[in-house]
Write an enzyme that holds these catalytic residues in place. Structure first.
Site, PDB file in Angstrom:
ATOM      1  N   SER A   1      31.843  77.538  78.468  1.00 61.00           N
ATOM      2  CA  SER A   1      31.411  77.713  77.078  1.00 61.00           C
ATOM      3  C   SER A   1      29.905  77.942  77.016  1.00 61.00           C
ATOM      4  CB  SER A   1      31.760  76.457  76.273  1.00 61.00           C
ATOM      5  OG  SER A   1      33.106  76.118  76.504  1.00 61.00           O
TER       6      SER A   1
HETATM    7  C1  LIG Z   1      36.623  76.701  77.149  1.00 64.04           C
HETATM    8  S1  LIG Z   1      37.489  76.148  78.540  1.00 64.04           S
HETATM    9  C2  LIG Z   1      36.716  74.623  78.929  1.00 64.04           C
HETATM   10  C3  LIG Z   1      35.326  74.748  79.449  1.00 64.04           C
HETATM   11  C4  LIG Z   1      34.903  73.577  80.288  1.00 64.04           C
HETATM   12  N1  LIG Z   1      34.707  72.384  79.527  1.00 64.04           N
HETATM   13  C5  LIG Z   1      33.714  73.909  81.151  1.00 64.04           C
HETATM   14  O1  LIG Z   1      32.700  73.191  81.095  1.00 64.04           O
HETATM   15  O2  LIG Z   1      33.785  74.882  81.898  1.00 64.04           O
HETATM   16  C6  LIG Z   1      39.019  75.566  77.851  1.00 64.04           C
HETATM   17  C7  LIG Z   1      39.908  74.905  78.848  1.00 64.04           C
HETATM   18  O3  LIG Z   1      40.978  74.272  78.148  1.00 64.04           O
HETATM   19  C8  LIG Z   1      42.067  74.259  79.027  1.00 64.04           C
HETATM   20  N2  LIG Z   1      43.319  73.990  78.328  1.00 64.04           N
HETATM   21  C9  LIG Z   1      44.058  74.842  77.588  1.00 64.04           C
HETATM   22  N3  LIG Z   1      45.181  74.240  77.170  1.00 64.04           N
HETATM   23  C10 LIG Z   1      45.160  72.976  77.658  1.00 64.04           C
HETATM   24  C11 LIG Z   1      46.034  71.875  77.560  1.00 64.04           C
HETATM   25  N4  LIG Z   1      47.187  71.951  76.893  1.00 64.04           N
HETATM   26  N5  LIG Z   1      45.671  70.741  78.173  1.00 64.04           N
HETATM   27  C12 LIG Z   1      44.510  70.638  78.863  1.00 64.04           C
HETATM   28  N6  LIG Z   1      43.646  71.652  78.982  1.00 64.04           N
HETATM   29  C13 LIG Z   1      43.962  72.811  78.391  1.00 64.04           C
HETATM   30  C14 LIG Z   1      42.033  75.645  79.659  1.00 64.04           C
HETATM   31  O4  LIG Z   1      42.793  75.684  80.849  1.00 64.04           O
HETATM   32  C15 LIG Z   1      40.556  75.862  79.845  1.00 64.04           C
HETATM   33  O5  LIG Z   1      40.154  75.549  81.144  1.00 64.04           O
END
Ligand SMILES: C[S@@+](CC[C@H](N)C(=O)[O-])C[C@H]1O[C@@H](n2cnc3c(N)ncnc32)[C@H](O)[C@@H]1O
Length: 372
Positions: free
Chosen positions: A84
């Site tokens: 992000s």
């Molecule tokens: C914007 S990214 C997160 C960025 C992260 N915090 C970083 O510092 O790089 C969103 C994340 O949410 C995860 N995600 C999506 N659905 C999810 C779920 N049901 N449970 C857990 N994580 C999930 C995705 O796999 C993705 O890696």
């Protein structure tokens, strides 16, 4: 390439922009090399997606700038993980008022970058992070700079019950409702910061305080955030777009709403409580002109001409549901209420009901809890 120099410069930029202010987060931010967590990323241009290495000049410049970067795509070429925008991470970390000694759960480990920021400030023993995917790679990258927070692969809706309670929970993916499990896994003074999105681009960060074992309440946060939606397996929580057919002759009207309707984030959010579930948006070229389109799963569609002449714009509505009428009504109500900004809206989570409310009116809107 001098990451420390470039990271310090990025920190200065965020400080000047008012997105990073506390000494403790400046300190943590300037210790975590972002290229370790984003060694490559995806960029989209007119020829489609291409992968860019952080070690290239172009890649390095992007990694050490305030940009969100896609790091994984699915089979349909949709982004499913990203690093992000750094300013969004710092804004969230500061808004959550994280103190030393707090135990923090992050939902959405992704690259591991935010888990690294948390671990640098708190110590990795107090940091927990879960993702539905990607956890192995994140763990390796964290370990390469000496950090070992507790990571787990699981659906974020479950939280992390065996490690609870947590003083703070932050979600870095958007949810269509707040899972009650998160509230249950908070300490008595615990707080949750999550991006509540009831439709595409319809919602914002909300900061909730635990008021009871199954009761949390708080306000939406000023500014704007738009995380990728939480997934269930491979399905997005909120469908990205609806499919629309032409249903014969459209109903024609005009509107005074300017620009892309979803860019007016507050009334667009309010419109999402009227629009059918799964309403999406996009763009269409008609006779050489751009029209913004809003489509719902039943095939209804509204189109608004993208011109800015200062005059009312043409609107076409097709299908059984008059989508634009719903949008106009939501905009009218928002204007009647004095155009309240995000911080005038609040949210209550209780068993059986999740409700958005406005401080300036007696209106409230019930959030459908879906699978969360
Ligand atoms: C914007 S990214 C997160 C960025 C992260 N915090 C970083 O510092 O790089 C969103 C994340 O949410 C995860 N995600 C999506 N659905 C999810 C779920 N049901 N449970 C857990 N994580 C999930 C995705 O796999 C993705 O890696």
């Amino acid at each position: 390439m001098n990451w420390q120099h470039d990271l310090n410069q990025l920190a200065e930029e965020l400080i000047k922009a008012g997105k990073l202010s506390s000494a403790r987060w400046v300190d943590a931010f300037t210790q975590v090399p972002r290229h370790v967590f984003v060694p490559r990323f995806w960029l989209q241009d007119k020829n489609g997606w291409r992968q860019v290495e952080a070690s290239s000049d172009e890649g390095w410049e992007a990694v050490y700038s305030n940009r969100g970067l896609f790091t994984a795509l699915d089979d349909n070429q949709l982004g499913i993980s990203s690093s992000s925008m750094p300013s969004l991470m710092t804004r969230m970390l500061e808004a959550l008022d994280i103190q030393r000694g707090h135990r923090v759960l992050e939902i959405g480990t992704g690259t591991g970058y935010n888990a690294a920021l948390l671990s640098t400030f708190l110590g990795d023993g107090d940091v927990y992070s879960i993702d539905i995917d990607f956890v192995g790679t994140a763990a390796q990258r964290l370990a390469s700079i000496g950090l070992q927070p507790t990571l787990a692969t699981r659906d974020g809706r479950e939280g992390f019950p065996e490690a609870a309670p947590f003083d703070r929970i932050m979600a870095t993916c958007a949810v269509s409702s707040i899972p009650l499990t998160w509230v249950e896994q908070l300490t008595p003074d615990g707080m949750i910061l999550a991006d509540l999105k009831t439709g595409r681009c319809a919602g914002n960060l909300v900061l909730l305080h635990r008021l009871g074992p199954e009761h949390a309440e708080g306000r939406f946060v000023s500014g704007w955030a738009d995380f990728m939606q939480m997934r269930t397996g491979t399905t997005a929580d909120v469908p990205a777009t609806g499919q629309a057919d032409d249903h014969g002759q459209p109903e024609c009207s005009t509107t005074r709403i300017t620009g892309r309707p979803w860019a007016h984030t507050v009334p667009w959010f309010l419109a999402s409580f009227r629009l059918p579930a799964g309403t999406g948006f996009g763009m269409r070229i008609r006779e050489g002109e751009t029209w913004w389109t809003i489509t719902s799963p039943d095939g209804s569609r509204a189109e608004v001409r993208d011109i800015d002449t200062g005059q009312d714009r043409d609107v076409l509505q097709f299908g059984p549901h008059r989508l634009w009428d719903d949008i106009e009504t939501a905009f009218d109500e928002w204007e009647k209420a004095g155009t309240p900004d995000w911080d005038r809206f609040g949210f209550t989570v209780e068993p059986g009901a999740q409700v958005v409310w406005c401080l300036d009116t007696d209106q409230s809107w019930k959030v459908e809890s879906g699978t969360s």
